[in-house]
Write a protein that holds these residues in place. Structure first.
Motif, PDB file in Angstrom:
ATOM      1  N   MET A  50      78.745  43.167  34.349  1.00 31.26           N
ATOM      2  CA  MET A  50      77.976  43.652  35.497  1.00 31.26           C
ATOM      3  C   MET A  50      78.195  45.161  35.677  1.00 31.26           C
ATOM      4  SD  MET A  50      77.937  44.637  38.858  1.00 31.26           S
ATOM      5  CE  MET A  50      79.360  44.075  39.768  1.00 31.26           C
ATOM      6  N   LEU A  51      79.454  45.594  35.525  1.00 29.68           N
ATOM      7  CA  LEU A  51      79.745  47.021  35.666  1.00 29.68           C
ATOM      8  C   LEU A  51      79.014  47.832  34.603  1.00 29.68           C
ATOM      9  CD1 LEU A  51      83.553  47.362  36.475  1.00 29.68           C
ATOM     10  CD2 LEU A  51      81.608  47.980  37.895  1.00 29.68           C
ATOM     11  N   PHE A  52      79.059  47.323  33.380  1.00 30.26           N
ATOM     12  CA  PHE A  52      78.393  48.025  32.278  1.00 30.26           C
ATOM     13  C   PHE A  52      76.889  48.132  32.558  1.00 30.26           C
ATOM     14  CE2 PHE A  52      77.033  47.913  27.597  1.00 30.26           C
ATOM     15  CZ  PHE A  52      77.196  49.278  27.446  1.00 30.26           C
ATOM     16  N   ALA A  53      76.302  47.027  33.020  1.00 34.52           N
ATOM     17  CA  ALA A  53      74.861  47.036  33.326  1.00 34.52           C
ATOM     18  C   ALA A  53      74.562  48.007  34.470  1.00 34.52           C
ATOM     19  CB  ALA A  53      74.401  45.624  33.690  1.00 34.52           C
ATOM     20  N   LEU A  54      75.400  47.993  35.488  1.00 36.28           N
ATOM     21  CA  LEU A  54      75.194  48.892  36.628  1.00 36.28           C
ATOM     22  C   LEU A  54      75.248  50.343  36.168  1.00 36.28           C
ATOM     23  CD1 LEU A  54      74.943  49.371  39.704  1.00 36.28           C
ATOM     24  CD2 LEU A  54      77.430  49.326  39.814  1.00 36.28           C
ATOM     25  N   GLY A  55      76.251  50.646  35.358  1.00 33.75           N
ATOM     26  CA  GLY A  55      76.404  52.026  34.881  1.00 33.75           C
ATOM     27  C   GLY A  55      75.204  52.470  34.067  1.00 33.75           C
ATOM     28  N   LEU A  56      74.764  51.615  33.136  1.00 31.73           N
ATOM     29  CA  LEU A  56      73.606  51.980  32.313  1.00 31.73           C
ATOM     30  C   LEU A  56      72.364  52.188  33.170  1.00 31.73           C
ATOM     31  CD1 LEU A  56      73.715  49.716  29.120  1.00 31.73           C
ATOM     32  CD2 LEU A  56      74.045  52.180  29.274  1.00 31.73           C
ATOM     33  N   SER A  57      72.175  51.292  34.141  1.00 30.53           N
ATOM     34  CA  SER A  57      71.004  51.427  35.013  1.00 30.53           C
ATOM     35  C   SER A  57      71.057  52.734  35.783  1.00 30.53           C
ATOM     36  CB  SER A  57      70.933  50.247  35.993  1.00 30.53           C
ATOM     37  OG  SER A  57      70.949  49.035  35.305  1.00 30.53           O
ATOM     38  N   MET A  58      72.248  53.108  36.205  1.00 25.84           N
ATOM     39  CA  MET A  58      72.374  54.371  36.950  1.00 25.84           C
ATOM     40  C   MET A  58      72.103  55.575  36.050  1.00 25.84           C
ATOM     41  SD  MET A  58      75.581  53.543  39.473  1.00 25.84           S
ATOM     42  CE  MET A  58      75.627  55.180  40.199  1.00 25.84           C
ATOM     43  N   VAL A  59      72.505  55.463  34.787  1.00 24.38           N
ATOM     44  CA  VAL A  59      72.202  56.550  33.859  1.00 24.38           C
ATOM     45  C   VAL A  59      70.688  56.773  33.809  1.00 24.38           C
ATOM     46  CG1 VAL A  59      72.198  57.201  31.417  1.00 24.38           C
ATOM     47  CG2 VAL A  59      74.279  56.267  32.464  1.00 24.38           C
ATOM     48  N   ALA A 118      68.529  55.713  36.103  1.00 22.05           N
ATOM     49  CA  ALA A 118      68.042  56.066  37.437  1.00 22.05           C
ATOM     50  C   ALA A 118      68.222  57.555  37.714  1.00 22.05           C
ATOM     51  CB  ALA A 118      68.769  55.238  38.498  1.00 22.05           C
ATOM     52  N   GLY A 119      69.245  58.146  37.113  1.00 15.05           N
ATOM     53  CA  GLY A 119      69.482  59.569  37.320  1.00 15.05           C
ATOM     54  C   GLY A 119      68.318  60.429  36.839  1.00 15.05           C
ATOM     55  N   LEU A 120      67.546  59.919  35.874  1.00 16.50           N
ATOM     56  CA  LEU A 120      66.399  60.681  35.380  1.00 16.50           C
ATOM     57  C   LEU A 120      65.379  60.939  36.481  1.00 16.50           C
ATOM     58  CD1 LEU A 120      65.761  58.907  31.946  1.00 16.50           C
ATOM     59  CD2 LEU A 120      66.747  61.169  32.311  1.00 16.50           C
ATOM     60  N   VAL A 121      65.320  60.040  37.454  1.00  8.82           N
ATOM     61  CA  VAL A 121      64.304  60.188  38.499  1.00  8.82           C
ATOM     62  C   VAL A 121      64.941  60.466  39.867  1.00  8.82           C
ATOM     63  CG1 VAL A 121      62.372  58.939  37.499  1.00  8.82           C
ATOM     64  CG2 VAL A 121      64.237  57.666  38.549  1.00  8.82           C
ATOM     65  N   THR A 122      66.268  60.622  39.894  1.00  4.28           N
ATOM     66  CA  THR A 122      66.894  60.932  41.184  1.00  4.28           C
ATOM     67  C   THR A 122      67.692  62.243  41.079  1.00  4.28           C
ATOM     68  OG1 THR A 122      68.688  59.422  40.564  1.00  4.28           O
ATOM     69  CG2 THR A 122      66.990  58.559  42.043  1.00  4.28           C
ATOM     70  N   HIS A 123      68.893  62.169  40.525  1.00  4.50           N
ATOM     71  CA  HIS A 123      69.733  63.360  40.449  1.00  4.50           C
ATOM     72  C   HIS A 123      70.688  63.201  39.276  1.00  4.50           C
ATOM     73  CE1 HIS A 123      72.608  66.490  41.699  1.00  4.50           C
ATOM     74  NE2 HIS A 123      71.630  66.943  42.481  1.00  4.50           N
ATOM     75  N   TRP A 124      71.044  64.295  38.637  1.00  2.00           N
ATOM     76  CA  TRP A 124      71.908  64.196  37.465  1.00  2.00           C
ATOM     77  C   TRP A 124      73.270  63.593  37.820  1.00  2.00           C
ATOM     78  CZ3 TRP A 124      76.553  66.777  37.487  1.00  2.00           C
ATOM     79  CH2 TRP A 124      76.693  67.847  38.395  1.00  2.00           C
ATOM     80  N   LEU A 125      73.670  63.740  39.113  1.00  2.00           N
ATOM     81  CA  LEU A 125      74.964  63.170  39.502  1.00  2.00           C
ATOM     82  C   LEU A 125      74.942  61.641  39.395  1.00  2.00           C
ATOM     83  CD1 LEU A 125      76.193  65.223  42.576  1.00  2.00           C
ATOM     84  CD2 LEU A 125      77.408  64.792  40.426  1.00  2.00           C
ATOM     85  N   VAL A 126      73.786  61.055  39.675  1.00  2.00           N
ATOM     86  CA  VAL A 126      73.661  59.595  39.575  1.00  2.00           C
ATOM     87  C   VAL A 126      73.910  59.170  38.129  1.00  2.00           C
ATOM     88  CG1 VAL A 126      72.099  57.625  39.852  1.00  2.00           C
ATOM     89  CG2 VAL A 126      72.059  59.498  41.514  1.00  2.00           C
ATOM     90  N   SER A 127      73.312  59.933  37.197  1.00  2.00           N
ATOM     91  CA  SER A 127      73.528  59.613  35.786  1.00  2.00           C
ATOM     92  C   SER A 127      74.996  59.796  35.402  1.00  2.00           C
ATOM     93  CB  SER A 127      72.679  60.527  34.900  1.00  2.00           C
ATOM     94  OG  SER A 127      71.328  60.191  35.035  1.00  2.00           O
ATOM     95  N   SER A 128      75.610  60.840  35.926  1.00  2.00           N
ATOM     96  CA  SER A 128      77.007  61.119  35.560  1.00  2.00           C
ATOM     97  C   SER A 128      77.926  60.006  36.046  1.00  2.00           C
ATOM     98  CB  SER A 128      77.449  62.452  36.176  1.00  2.00           C
ATOM     99  OG  SER A 128      76.561  63.457  35.794  1.00  2.00           O
ATOM    100  N   VAL A 129      77.754  59.644  37.311  1.00  2.00           N
ATOM    101  CA  VAL A 129      78.585  58.565  37.852  1.00  2.00           C
ATOM    102  C   VAL A 129      78.287  57.258  37.093  1.00  2.00           C
ATOM    103  CG1 VAL A 129      79.067  57.160  39.896  1.00  2.00           C
ATOM    104  CG2 VAL A 129      78.755  59.632  40.123  1.00  2.00           C
ATOM    105  N   GLY A 130      76.999  57.064  36.793  1.00  2.00           N
ATOM    106  CA  GLY A 130      76.611  55.874  36.047  1.00  2.00           C
ATOM    107  C   GLY A 130      77.281  55.830  34.692  1.00  2.00           C
ATOM    108  N   ALA A 131      77.347  56.982  34.019  1.00  2.00           N
ATOM    109  CA  ALA A 131      77.978  57.025  32.694  1.00  2.00           C
ATOM    110  C   ALA A 131      79.457  56.640  32.795  1.00  2.00           C
ATOM    111  CB  ALA A 131      77.816  58.416  32.096  1.00  2.00           C
ATOM    112  N   LEU A 132      80.125  57.107  33.838  1.00  2.00           N
ATOM    113  CA  LEU A 132      81.548  56.770  34.022  1.00  2.00           C
ATOM    114  C   LEU A 132      81.699  55.260  34.250  1.00  2.00           C
ATOM    115  CD1 LEU A 132      82.763  59.735  36.270  1.00  2.00           C
ATOM    116  CD2 LEU A 132      83.289  59.316  33.848  1.00  2.00           C
TER     117      LEU A 132
END
Lengths: 285, 559
Positions: free
Chosen positions: A31-40, A42-56
């Protein structure tokens, strides 16, 4: 799946008394892995920080997942259900099976074990054609003043109606006679053939199906489609007589076909005989 | 392969979860195929309610000519989100979820081949769907307001280009489906691996339940079809984010290329959704006809044939593009060929019913309606396969009627049948027969009112996706009948929801095998234990429970 994995997957309580059954351990890492990937993404359409946190988060999830299966796959032992909750043994119900047999009473499959020969269909069609023509010509003679009226009307299915109108419909025309005979004969023979094939498969009285139901159905089809096929004919047809002529056809054809001697079909033969093979014991079966 | 047991759990009973946080953690951390199946199905049903609400709003807008309940912009968003949701976030999770729950049980396995991948697949689907719906509040619209995608569920180019789709609502459409698509691909890999490697002793390929066979074909289709869609979506992202021109005709790109990519996925997707419907019908009809399925090997062959043929028919969605005589003729013939194996299936279901001792319980009612409705759906499909007919009716309500006949008349009806049939296994409780019959009749009447009339609207020339129409087109009465049907369907769904809650709270205990059925899932308790089977089952025929119940006349003597 290798033998050891298969053993793990199918391990029985008897092989591990008191220890329950081994299953994959629950884990939130997928679930964590899926959440992180989805956030990566999602960051494309929101903010680069979302992608960064998602990657972590994705990395943490991936690492946790990795640790779930390497170096050793994590399992839990699940105890067996309480006896009262377990599935009951499946009970045998000896003697409860009904076998469907061909021709057995109540069996709804109706395969003709014997049927009328096809030649009877042609003979029935010819008899029906004569009966129908007699009715039609009677109508023409009595109500239209000419026995050629129905012949010319029938011919208008294939050729353009005469320009002279109703007078021409009552006149004798050799071409129309030929065309009318061709249409009448070919349709009658074909319908006779269909009767021969269908009548043995229909339940109940042949006279009812052949003499009433089929003529009425055919009349209904003609009534709904004649306007398209031949507007001229539709305009002049007298539908009461039309139905009577169909019934005359049906009764005559039905009687001739029904009186024909039936011949056995191959439906009850074994496959080998039907296929024409020289199979031992085939005939006894 | 060696393994390690967690010391915390080793040799001791797992303490029962009590607090809601424990329960929540149990669901979040589960890798059990049954729980994941329930999560998939529950999510799919929630999105079904959401997508159904959008459809209802659109129908209310169309009730009167010149109505202004919804603005054109909102209407565009509704039909886009409705279509996308119903295909990707309702149909897919429902069919994958039901398979997730049942497939290991039917083949006598204790779980899927890759339990953690299974969990990942579900969460990818859910997060993809949530990302898509987040567009309602997160996406930049043309005027800076939050907005949802509005480019239609197949998002044709050049409408999706930056010039015509400003803001990033289209990006949400791409990304939501992309993320959810990874989940679908992982589920397909899992189902294939599970089916091919984890069948119990004696279960040869020829003894697998038809459900398993059909899900195997569906899984291959997902693998083949999702790739091109994912590729096209990445290309579209390149167009939108990096200034590539794959689909930009003004810069040497090709807008029709998108259509090819999309429909190479899109048409197999129809079969990905409807073959599971066939699977449910193939399990339910024999049980309620008290007969073995008619023509098992032919059913398997027909399923494989449908799977293969479905990959070669995509351009029948593109006849109006102007493909040329040769290509058009090819796709006309290929599309019509699909009717052959599909027709075989219908004949086989009828052959199964014919001469059987029929029990018209709720699952069988839904399957019976499915047979009639899917037949009509198939026939209108053949009509639309004829290119000249399609040229006249493409993008009309006739097409809308056709695919709703497939996806609701076919898939949704069989999904309801499946839920009524397997709900007792999943929960240990029976769904109310009385409420189920109300649900069935309301839904079937509503369905017919709504979608039969849509054929007429299409034949009268009403285009799909118009937000309103003028009164002089004489479409109003048809639209009013259609919308009235939606009311019946909504009532049916309300009864269904009541039936579920009623059963969960006060439903009759189901027992292990309430339908006197024949496949392996009915041999374990209801609900099944975490491990499914204490002992690995062994089967000798396609109906292992029949063999146990009728030792005097087991199936293996005849197969």
């Amino acid at each position: 799946m290798n033998e050891e994995q298969r053993h793990e997957a199918t391990e029985t309580p008897a092989q591990n008394p008191g220890q329950g059954i081994r299953l994959p351990a629950p884990t939130a890492t997928p679930m964590l892995f899926a959440l992180g990937l989805s956030m990566v993404f999602a960051g494309l359409v929101t903010h680069w920080l979302v992608s960064s946190v998602g990657a972590l988060i994705a990395m943490a999830g991936a690492y946790g997942w990795w640790r779930q299966v390497l170096p050793h796959e994590q399992h839990v032992r699940v105890p067996l259900q309480d006896p009262e909750k377990r599935a009951l043994p499946v009970e045998a119900r000896v003697g409860a099976v009904d076998h469907l047999q061909l021709g057995e009473g109540g069996h709804r499959v109706r395969l003709p074990a014997d049927m009328h020969p096809y030649t009877s269909g042609f003979r029935g069609g010819a008899a029906g054609a004569v009966a129908m023509a007699l009715v039609a010509m009677t109508y023409g003679g009595l109500f239209q003043g000419s026995i050629w009226f129905p012949v010319n009307l029938l011919a208008s299915l294939l050729v353009a109606p005469p320009a002279a109108g109703e007078a021409a419909l009552r006149a004798f025309d050799v071409a129309n006679l030929g065309i009318g005979l061709f249409i009448h004969a070919s349709l009658s023979l074909l319908v006779g053939l269909v009767y021969a094939a269908l009548l043995p498969m229909l339940p109940g009285r042949v006279a009812l199906w052949g003499g009433v139901v089929a003529p009425c159905l055919w009349s209904a089809v003609a009534w709904t489609s004649l306007e398209v096929l031949s507007p001229e004919m539709a305009q002049h047809v007298q539908w009461g007589w039309f139905v009577v002529s169909q019934i005359a056809f049906g009764l005559a054809a039905g009687v001739v076909i029904e009186r024909a001697e039936r011949s056995q079909t191959m439906q009850t033969w074994p496959l080998a005989l039907r296929a024409g093979l020289e199979a031992g014991g085939g005939e006894d079966a | 392969m060696s393994s390690a047991d967690l010391p915390l759990h080793a040799s001791v009973e797992v303490p029962p979860a009590i607090s809601w946080t424990d329960r929540l953690h149990g669901w979040v951390a589960t890798v059990d195929h049954k729980r994941l199946g329930v999560l998939y199905v529950a999510s799919g049903l929630v999105f079904l309610l959401v997508g159904g609400s959008q459809a209802s709003m659109m129908r209310m807008q169309l009730f009167y000519a010149g109505n202004d309940l919804l603005s054109p912009e909102v209407f565009n968003r509704f039909f886009t989100v409705h279509g996308t949701s119903m295909v990707f976030f309702v149909g897919m999770p429902l069919v994958i979820g039901i398979a997730n729950y049942l497939l290991p049980l039917m083949i006598g396995a204790r779980d899927m081949a890759f339990p953690r991948l299974n969990a990942w697949g579900f969460w990818m689907f859910l997060f993809g769907a949530l990302l898509f719906y987040f567009s309602y509040v997160g996406a930049d619209g043309l005027y800076g307001a939050g907005t949802a995608p509005d480019v239609g569920w197949f998002a044709y180019s050049p409408l999706t280009g930056k010039a015509f789709s400003r803001g990033n609502s289209t990006d949400y459409w791409v990304l939501g489906i992309l993320v959810a698509g990874f989940g679908s691909i992982s589920a397909a890999i899992n189902m294939i691996a599970t089916t091919l490697t984890m069948r119990c002793r004696g279960m040869t390929l020829g003894r697998m339940p038809l459900f398993v066979w059909m899900m195997l074909v569906v899984s291959w289709l997902i693998l083949v079809a999702m790739g091109p869609l994912t590729a096209a979506q990445v290309m579209l992202l390149f167009d939108r984010f990096l200034g590539a021109h794959f689909f930009d005709t003004q810069a040497g790109g090709d807008a029709v290329l998108w259509q090819h990519f999309f429909w190479f996925f899109g048409h197999p997707e129809v079969y990905i959704l409807i073959i599971p419907g066939f699977a449910y019908a193939s399990e339910i009809i024999p049980v309620f006809s008290r007969k073995v399925i008619f023509g098992y090997p032919v059913m398997v062959a027909a399923t494989c044939a449908i799977g293969l043929l479905s990959l070669g028919v995509w351009a029948h969605h593109m006849f109006v593009v102007g493909l040329g005589k040769g290509v058009t003729s090819w796709f006309v013939v290929a599309t019509m060929l699909v009717g052959v194996p599909t027709g075989i299936k219908i004949f086989n279901w009828i052959g199964t019913i014919y001469g059987g001792k029929l029990h018209f319980r709720v699952p069988m009612l839904f399957c019976t309606a499915f047979l009639f409705q899917f037949l009509i759906a198939g026939l209108t499909g053949i009509m639309l396969a004829a290119a000249p007919f399609d040229w006249q009716l493409s993008d009309s309500y006739f097409v809308v009627a056709h695919f709703h006949y497939v996806l609701i008349g076919g898939l949704v009806f069989t999904i309801f049948a499946a839920i009524y049939y397997w709900f007792p296994k999943v929960t240990g409780r029976m769904l109310s027969e009385r409420l189920g019959r109300w649900h069935f009749w309301l839904f079937v009447v509503g369905f017919q009112l709504t979608f039969t009339t849509m054929h007429a609207q299409g034949l009268l020339g009403m285009p799909r996706r118009i937000y309103t129409y003028s009164a002089d087109r004489n479409w109003e009465i048809w639209n009013q009948i259609t919308t009235t049907g939606v009311l019946f369907q909504a009532l049916g769904i309300a009864v269904f929801v009541c039936a579920i809650f009623h059963a969960l709270r006060r439903g009759e205990p189901a027992g292990d095998d309430p339908w006197n059925a024949w496949t392996l899932e009915w041999s374990t308790s209801s609900p099944p234990p975490e491990y499914n089977f204490a002992e690995e089952p062994e089967v000798k025929s396609r109906r292992p429970l029949w063999d146990l119940k009728h030792p005097d006349d087991p199936d293996w003597r005849h197969e």
